[in-house]
Design a protein around this motif. Structure first.
Motif, mmCIF file in Angstrom:
data_model
loop_
_atom_site.group_PDB
_atom_site.id
_atom_site.type_symbol
_atom_site.label_atom_id
_atom_site.label_comp_id
_atom_site.label_asym_id
_atom_site.label_seq_id
_atom_site.Cartn_x
_atom_site.Cartn_y
_atom_site.Cartn_z
ATOM 1 N N ILE A 101 0.847 -1.187 0.000
ATOM 2 C CA ILE A 101 0.000 0.000 0.000
ATOM 3 C C ILE A 101 0.884 1.239 0.000
ATOM 4 O O ILE A 101 1.991 1.225 0.543
ATOM 5 N N LYS A 102 0.423 2.286 -0.642
ATOM 6 C CA LYS A 102 1.208 3.520 -0.700
ATOM 7 C C LYS A 102 0.892 4.367 0.531
ATOM 8 O O LYS A 102 -0.277 4.659 0.825
ATOM 9 N N LEU A 103 1.941 4.768 1.242
ATOM 10 C CA LEU A 103 1.781 5.585 2.428
ATOM 11 C C LEU A 103 1.860 7.057 2.073
ATOM 12 O O LEU A 103 2.548 7.444 1.121
ATOM 13 N N ILE A 104 1.185 7.881 2.847
ATOM 14 C CA ILE A 104 1.248 9.326 2.629
ATOM 15 C C ILE A 104 2.690 9.790 2.802
ATOM 16 O O ILE A 104 3.355 9.458 3.775
ATOM 17 N N GLY A 105 3.178 10.548 1.823
ATOM 18 C CA GLY A 105 4.539 11.051 1.897
ATOM 19 C C GLY A 105 5.596 10.089 1.420
ATOM 20 O O GLY A 105 6.791 10.345 1.572
ATOM 21 N N ASP A 106 5.175 8.961 0.835
ATOM 22 C CA ASP A 106 6.123 7.954 0.356
ATOM 23 C C ASP A 106 5.653 7.442 -0.998
ATOM 24 O O ASP A 106 4.501 7.015 -1.145
ATOM 25 N N ASP A 107 6.518 7.480 -1.990
ATOM 26 C CA ASP A 107 6.142 7.053 -3.337
ATOM 27 C C ASP A 107 6.181 5.538 -3.527
ATOM 28 O O ASP A 107 5.632 5.019 -4.496
ATOM 29 N N ARG A 108 6.849 4.834 -2.618
ATOM 30 C CA ARG A 108 6.994 3.393 -2.774
ATOM 31 C C ARG A 108 5.864 2.645 -2.077
ATOM 32 O O ARG A 108 5.436 3.025 -0.986
ATOM 33 N N LEU A 109 5.417 1.566 -2.697
ATOM 34 C CA LEU A 109 4.476 0.676 -2.007
ATOM 35 C C LEU A 109 5.197 -0.034 -0.872
ATOM 36 O O LEU A 109 6.395 -0.305 -0.949
ATOM 37 N N THR A 110 4.472 -0.350 0.173
ATOM 38 C CA THR A 110 5.046 -1.183 1.222
ATOM 39 C C THR A 110 5.267 -2.587 0.688
ATOM 40 O O THR A 110 4.589 -3.025 -0.246
ATOM 41 N N ALA A 111 6.209 -3.290 1.272
ATOM 42 C CA ALA A 111 6.463 -4.670 0.864
ATOM 43 C C ALA A 111 5.271 -5.544 1.254
ATOM 44 O O ALA A 111 4.496 -5.200 2.159
ATOM 45 N N PRO A 112 5.088 -6.678 0.581
ATOM 46 C CA PRO A 112 3.996 -7.582 0.953
ATOM 47 C C PRO A 112 4.015 -7.916 2.439
ATOM 48 O O PRO A 112 5.086 -8.074 3.039
ATOM 49 N N ALA A 113 2.847 -7.986 3.028
ATOM 50 C CA ALA A 113 2.706 -8.257 4.457
ATOM 51 C C ALA A 113 1.760 -9.443 4.646
ATOM 52 O O ALA A 113 1.128 -9.908 3.702
ATOM 53 N N GLU A 114 1.714 -9.933 5.872
ATOM 54 C CA GLU A 114 0.763 -10.976 6.238
ATOM 55 C C GLU A 114 -0.140 -10.418 7.330
ATOM 56 O O GLU A 114 0.354 -9.844 8.304
ATOM 57 N N VAL A 115 -1.441 -10.583 7.157
ATOM 58 C CA VAL A 115 -2.398 -10.038 8.113
ATOM 59 C C VAL A 115 -3.367 -11.136 8.548
ATOM 60 O O VAL A 115 -3.880 -11.882 7.710
ATOM 61 N N ILE A 116 -3.574 -11.223 9.834
ATOM 62 C CA ILE A 116 -4.569 -12.141 10.392
ATOM 63 C C ILE A 116 -5.629 -11.308 11.091
ATOM 64 O O ILE A 116 -5.312 -10.518 11.987
ATOM 65 N N ILE A 117 -6.861 -11.453 10.675
ATOM 66 C CA ILE A 117 -7.965 -10.740 11.311
ATOM 67 C C ILE A 117 -8.493 -11.592 12.460
ATOM 68 O O ILE A 117 -8.835 -12.764 12.279
#
Length: 227
Positions: A101-117
């Motif tokens: 995902i692109k963060l405010i103030g950063d042109d690069r996408l974040t690296a792939p992550a793992e999320v558990i809901i």
């Protein structure tokens, strides 16, 4: 050369509490290094940073090379956190976070992550799980506001990364705790503010191997066989 790992350097696991900053000194807040003054070792530094409101696993060492191996994203060390966010974390939002995902103030996408809901409930049901100072900031939200528990694994360490990632999917982090870094998991016996020394069998094996890659030989009798 394994003696340099066993004797010359020191490694500690610290359960960082809420409210202190990951720095050697600060004019406004207590620092994580205040908890290590008794050791009288001016070379100790935090391995990476946790922001003031984040709790959990923080490693402390005077081994600069090992510190870099654990922190530099090029080595892909996985860092696992538990979280509680204001807002409903849906499967669609989960996919966005995992894909980058692109963060405010950063042109690069974040690296792939793992999320558990995990568990989802309402704000009034979780007050006792939120630090009082954080609760003061959010208590004016409607009591029935949805909240979501979960875990996330990232391999980067951008400033306030998880909080900024969640903000991009309209969730607000109110509790964040690091559970593990590389092979090292926070010892559940450590209360916030407590620490213990790590001996070679406890340390992140991959990081130690990388540190010794310049010509040192890993002593299998100390670290155990490779898997």
């Amino acid at each position: 050369m394994t003696e340099s790992v066993k004797k010359e350097f020191h490694y500690y696991m610290f359960h960082k509490p809420y409210g202190c900053v990951s720095a050697r000194r600060d004019t406004l807040y207590p620092t994580v290094m205040d908890y290590f003054r008794e050791l009288d070792n001016p070379n100790l530094s935090p391995v990476g940073r946790l922001d003031r409101e984040t709790e959990g696993l923080l490693l402390i060492t005077d081994d600069g090379k090992w510190n870099q191996r654990m922190c530099n994203p090029v080595y892909g060390k996985k860092k696992r956190y538990s979280f509680l966010v204001l807002g409903e974390l849906t499967e669609e939002k989960k996919e966005r976070l995992e894909q980058g995902i692109k963060l405010i103030g950063d042109d690069r996408l974040t690296a792939p992550a793992e999320v558990i809901i995990g568990r989802q409930c309402q704000l009034f049901q979780v007050q006792n799980e939120i630090h009082p100072r954080v609760w003061e900031k959010i208590e004016k939200n409607r009591p029935e506001m949805p909240v979501t528990f979960g875990e996330i694994i990232i391999t980067e360490g951008r400033k306030n990364q998880i909080r900024r990632m969640m903000k991009q999917v309209n969730c607000c982090v109110v509790v964040l705790k690091r559970l593990s870094m590389g092979d090292l998991e926070l010892d559940p016996a450590l209360a916030p503010g407590q620490w213990k020394e790590l001996l070679p069998p406890d340390m992140d094996r991959a990081a130690v191997q990388q540190r010794l890659s310049t010509g040192d030989v890993l002593d299998e009798s100390v670290f155990g066989p490779s898997e």
